[in-house]
Design a protein around this motif. Structure first.
Motif, PDB file in Angstrom:
ATOM      1  N   GLN A 257     -38.817  19.727  24.055  1.00 16.63           N
ATOM      2  CA  GLN A 257     -37.822  18.820  24.606  1.00 16.63           C
ATOM      3  C   GLN A 257     -36.620  18.728  23.670  1.00 16.63           C
ATOM      4  OE1 GLN A 257     -39.614  15.085  25.530  1.00 16.63           O
ATOM      5  NE2 GLN A 257     -38.481  14.936  27.459  1.00 16.63           N
ATOM      6  N   ALA A 258     -36.952  18.605  22.391  1.00 16.60           N
ATOM      7  CA  ALA A 258     -35.872  18.478  21.410  1.00 16.60           C
ATOM      8  C   ALA A 258     -34.977  19.710  21.423  1.00 16.60           C
ATOM      9  CB  ALA A 258     -36.469  18.280  20.022  1.00 16.60           C
ATOM     10  N   ALA A 259     -35.599  20.869  21.510  1.00 21.99           N
ATOM     11  CA  ALA A 259     -34.824  22.097  21.510  1.00 21.99           C
ATOM     12  C   ALA A 259     -33.939  22.176  22.741  1.00 21.99           C
ATOM     13  CB  ALA A 259     -35.765  23.297  21.451  1.00 21.99           C
ATOM     14  N   GLU A 260     -34.478  21.724  23.882  1.00 24.86           N
ATOM     15  CA  GLU A 260     -33.693  21.795  25.116  1.00 24.86           C
ATOM     16  C   GLU A 260     -32.481  20.892  25.061  1.00 24.86           C
ATOM     17  OE1 GLU A 260     -36.160  21.158  28.589  1.00 24.86           O
ATOM     18  OE2 GLU A 260     -37.321  22.927  27.978  1.00 24.86           O
ATOM     19  N   THR A 261     -32.713  19.716  24.566  1.00 29.20           N
ATOM     20  CA  THR A 261     -31.578  18.788  24.491  1.00 29.20           C
ATOM     21  C   THR A 261     -30.676  19.102  23.307  1.00 29.20           C
ATOM     22  OG1 THR A 261     -33.014  17.292  23.290  1.00 29.20           O
ATOM     23  CG2 THR A 261     -32.720  16.863  25.645  1.00 29.20           C
TER      24      THR A 261
END
Lengths: 109, 662
Positions: free
Chosen positions: B377-381
């Motif tokens: 999730q962190a990477a996507e955002t």
């Protein structure tokens, strides 16, 4: 076999093939000295050598050739000033050895 | 300052001259057989027809090639190359041989090949005979043994009618001056330098002195110096190139110490330095990227890395989820009593022992899955948790610049320590270095202590000796490496151009990289003549030897000698020699006394010219003093007729046989 030049004596043609050991100049000098003995008046090759130098050898920087006032205690390289000393300190040992050999200062170990 | 481009001249193979028996009948054949060059030609020619380096290139058989006998028979052996036939001398450097040992011919098979070369190229075609009287040079005080071999070769192999042996420098003197006169002849050769007192048309043989230093030593000295100065160009600094430099840019300093003082000045160095351009191939340098392109490239790289990471995470997620599913399945089978066997199997599958462990594993897997999901999730955002970078601030009350300088100094000391250790490591690895010897000394002392008197270890410092001799302690300490990184970090923060500046310094064009600085070397090589001690030779230099020789004479004769000092030999072409000798003589000779120094007209060719003069103008003397084949047979090979141009003849004593014992 290479062709023998025409001007060479025919009787000598075979001798060139044989391998022969030639005396070095040093060997020739020794046998000459032995042959003539010490008291001979003859002037030999070995008797006209220059005398040894009576002056103390001057010291020159091994790298630059400038007058060397210093000598590196580790490598025994002569150097001119502090700038050169920086290089001397980092000098690889084969270069050090090369300089010392060139100056004839390598000790026989 | 100038940049010199090497010419790298190649030799041109000699032509075979036409032999005209009518024109050349009975003509003297003149051979100046020098240890550097050989010059040969007939006496009626204006100049020597052949001038070549006295070198023979004996090709070696390729040992790696194994040929069948037939092949060997079919292939002609590679031809021996001689003199100017050796066009690319550097390629064959290690196969070159010479008949000389110092200035004396010792290898007569090679000399025979040289003679073959000379006679062939002069076009001689008489059968079984070289029907010309020969005049050739031999070394000063040539050993009888060598003369006998030379005579043997000439008389028996080539059937020459007569031979005259003379001394090169005396021939040169004969050409330039009155051979009946008085002079101090200084002959500067390739291997040796002679000081010859010559009084009233006679050499004073027992007072001749030879310094075993010549052009060869100067060349090898400069060659080695340049190689040591530029270890990265070792193979590019060839002897032929040094020869070219030596002939064109070396000279003799008038006052060596004074010149050195001048060279020590930066301004003098900058204006007088000669830069030698070595040939190099322009490497196709990678096109320089602009700063923006670089950043773009970096971004691209990090994006790709992120993609790869994301893919990996996905794979791992699937894997973990599969495992979780399987584990839960096993858990379920535990509740079902019928499937107890299946439960046992499942536990074994995961190497588990009990229900509790199974539960633990499931919990652990769940947390792992959660973590991976969070990361994805962190990477996507695009929110990456960044640790706040703490840059240390300078302590209060200290100027930033001063502080930075302190840090830089710290960094340098660490770097220096590392360097010293590295050097020690290298030194210890080799046997003959001072460091390695010191280590061996300590070890042998440790081992050699007498029993009973040994109090080793009573003090704590004793144990340090093991640190000293250990090879391990020299590894760079971890703490230092960390400190170095930290310092670098801080410095880079405050001074982002730090490395750029260094880079700028290091950046050289390939042309500059291939330039040799030819500074003191231009006077250093030739100085060997006056100070052989520079090369570790303990013989006296030229001026000291001249002084020594002069002192062997009476004051009157000394004056006569110095009034006519004659210099000849190839090295005499070095600029500044005459002036230097004048200066040295001024120091040697009494106050306000006179002397005169004269240089040969053409120091390298005048020997041949003198021989020609001897053969043509004083033909009757030449005839009378030549050794005929008859005399060779009668008196033996070492026989020599004395002449003002020749050596003295000291007949070898008949080997004494020890009869007294019989």
């Amino acid at each position: 076999m290479q062709e023998m030049p025409i001007f060479k004596s025919k009787t000598m043609q075979e001798s060139g093939v044989k391998k022969r050991l030639w005396k070095s100049l040093k060997q020739i000098q020794t046998s000459e000295r032995n042959l003539y003995g010490l008291n001979s008046e003859a002037v030999l090759y070995s008797s006209i050598n220059a005398p040894p130098s009576f002056k103390p050898p001057k010291k020159y920087s091994d790298m630059s050739g400038l007058i060397a006032s210093y000598c590196c205690p580790q490598s025994k390289i002569f150097y001119h000033n502090s700038e050169e000393y920086k290089i001397v300190k980092k000098m690889p040992s084969d270069i050090v050895k090369g300089y010392l050999t060139l100056r004839g200062a390598t000790s026989l170990v | 300052m100038e940049v010199l481009v090497l010419k790298d001249l190649k030799t041109v193979p000699d032509i075979v001259h036409e032999y005209n028996p009518k024109e050349l009948k009975g003509q003297y054949l003149i051979i100046d057989n020098g240890s550097f060059q050989c010059r040969a030609g007939f006496a009626n020619k204006k100049q020597p027809q052949l001038i070549f380096k006295n070198l023979v290139c004996k090709p070696r058989k390729d040992r790696n090639k194994k040929e069948t006998k037939e092949e060997i028979q079919q292939q002609a052996p590679p031809a021996t190359l001689i003199g100017n036939d050796i066009v690319n001398i550097e390629a064959l450097r290690f196969q070159l041989r010479t008949q000389f040992d110092k200035n004396v011919v010792t290898h007569y098979f090679l000399q025979e090949q040289i003679f073959d070369y000379i006679f062939t190229h002069l076009g001689i075609n008489t059968e079984g005979k070289v029907n010309h009287p020969i005049i050739m040079t031999e070394a000063l005080v040539n050993p009888n043994y060598c003369r006998s071999l030379m005579s043997e070769l000439l008389f028996e192999c080539y059937q020459v009618p007569t031979v005259f042996y003379g001394i090169d420098s005396l021939f040169s003197f004969n050409f330039n001056d009155d051979i009946k006169g008085t002079a101090l002849i200084v002959s500067l050769g390739y291997y040796t330098t002679h000081v010859i007192p010559f009084i009233d048309g006679q050499q004073v043989t027992d007072k001749i002195r030879r310094i075993n230093v010549g052009g060869f030593h100067m060349l090898t000295y400069i060659h080695r110096l340049m190689q040591l100065k530029y270890p990265m160009h070792v193979n590019n600094i060839t002897l032929s190139r040094i020869e070219e430099l030596f002939h064109e840019h070396c000279f003799i300093a008038n006052d060596y110490i004074d010149s050195l003082k001048k060279w020590a000045c930066h301004d003098y160095y900058d204006t007088h330095i000669k830069k030698i351009q070595l040939p190099y191939t322009q490497a196709s340098a990678p096109t320089q990227l602009t700063a923006e392109q670089k950043i773009e490239k970096k971004k691209e790289m990090s994006r790709r890395l992120a993609e790869i990471n994301a893919r990996k995470r996905e794979e791992r997620l699937i894997e973990e989820e599969d495992q979780l599913a399987r584990l839960e399945e096993i858990l379920e089978s535990y509740d079902d009593e019928e499937d107890s066997e299946e439960f046992e199997m499942g536990l074994k599958e995961f190497n588990l022992n009990s229900y509790e462990e199974l539960e633990k594993t499931i919990a652990a897997t769940r947390t792992r899955i959660d973590k991976i999901k969070a990361k994805m999730q962190a990477a996507e955002t695009g929110v990456i948790e960044e640790k706040p970078v703490v840059i240390p601030q300078p302590p209060d009350g200290v100027n930033v610049e001063v502080w930075l300088n302190q840090l830089r100094e710290k960094k340098n000391t660490i770097l220096e320590k590392k360097q010293v250790r590295k050097q020690r490591r290298i030194d210890l690895a080799k046997r003959r270095t001072a460091a390695a010897q010191e280590r061996m000394r300590i070890i042998s002392r440790l081992a050699g202590k007498e029993k009973g008197t040994d109090d080793f270890g009573s003090r704590d410092e004793d144990w340090n000796i093991y640190k000293k001799i250990s090879r391990e302690q020299d590894s760079d300490s971890e703490v230092e490496n960390e400190k170095l990184l930290e310092l670098d970090e801080i410095l880079r923060h405050y001074d982002p151009m730090m490395n750029a500046e260094e880079d700028e310094k290091m950046k050289m064009t390939p042309a500059e990289y291939h330039q040799l600085h030819f500074a003191v070397e231009s006077i250093r090589g030739a100085e060997l003549l006056f100070q052989p001690s520079m090369m570790g030779i303990c013989e006296a230099g030229l001026s000291e030897t001249i002084d020594y020789v002069l002192k062997l004479f009476s004051a009157e004769n000394q004056q006569r000698l110095v009034d006519n000092i004659f210099i000849t030999g190839g090295i005499a072409k070095l600029p500044g020699l005459k002036e230097r000798l004048m200066k040295e003589l001024m120091e040697i000779r009494p106050f306000q006394s006179t002397f005169s120094v004269k240089l040969a007209n053409d120091p390298s060719l005048d020997c041949w010219n003198g021989m020609k003069k001897f053969a043509t103008t004083t033909e009757n003397i030449a005839n009378k003093c030549s050794i005929s084949q008859q005399e060779y047979l009668e008196f033996g090979g070492e026989y020599l007729k004395e002449n003002c141009l020749s050596n003295r003849y000291f007949k070898s004593p008949i080997e004494r046989q020890d009869n007294s014992m019989m």
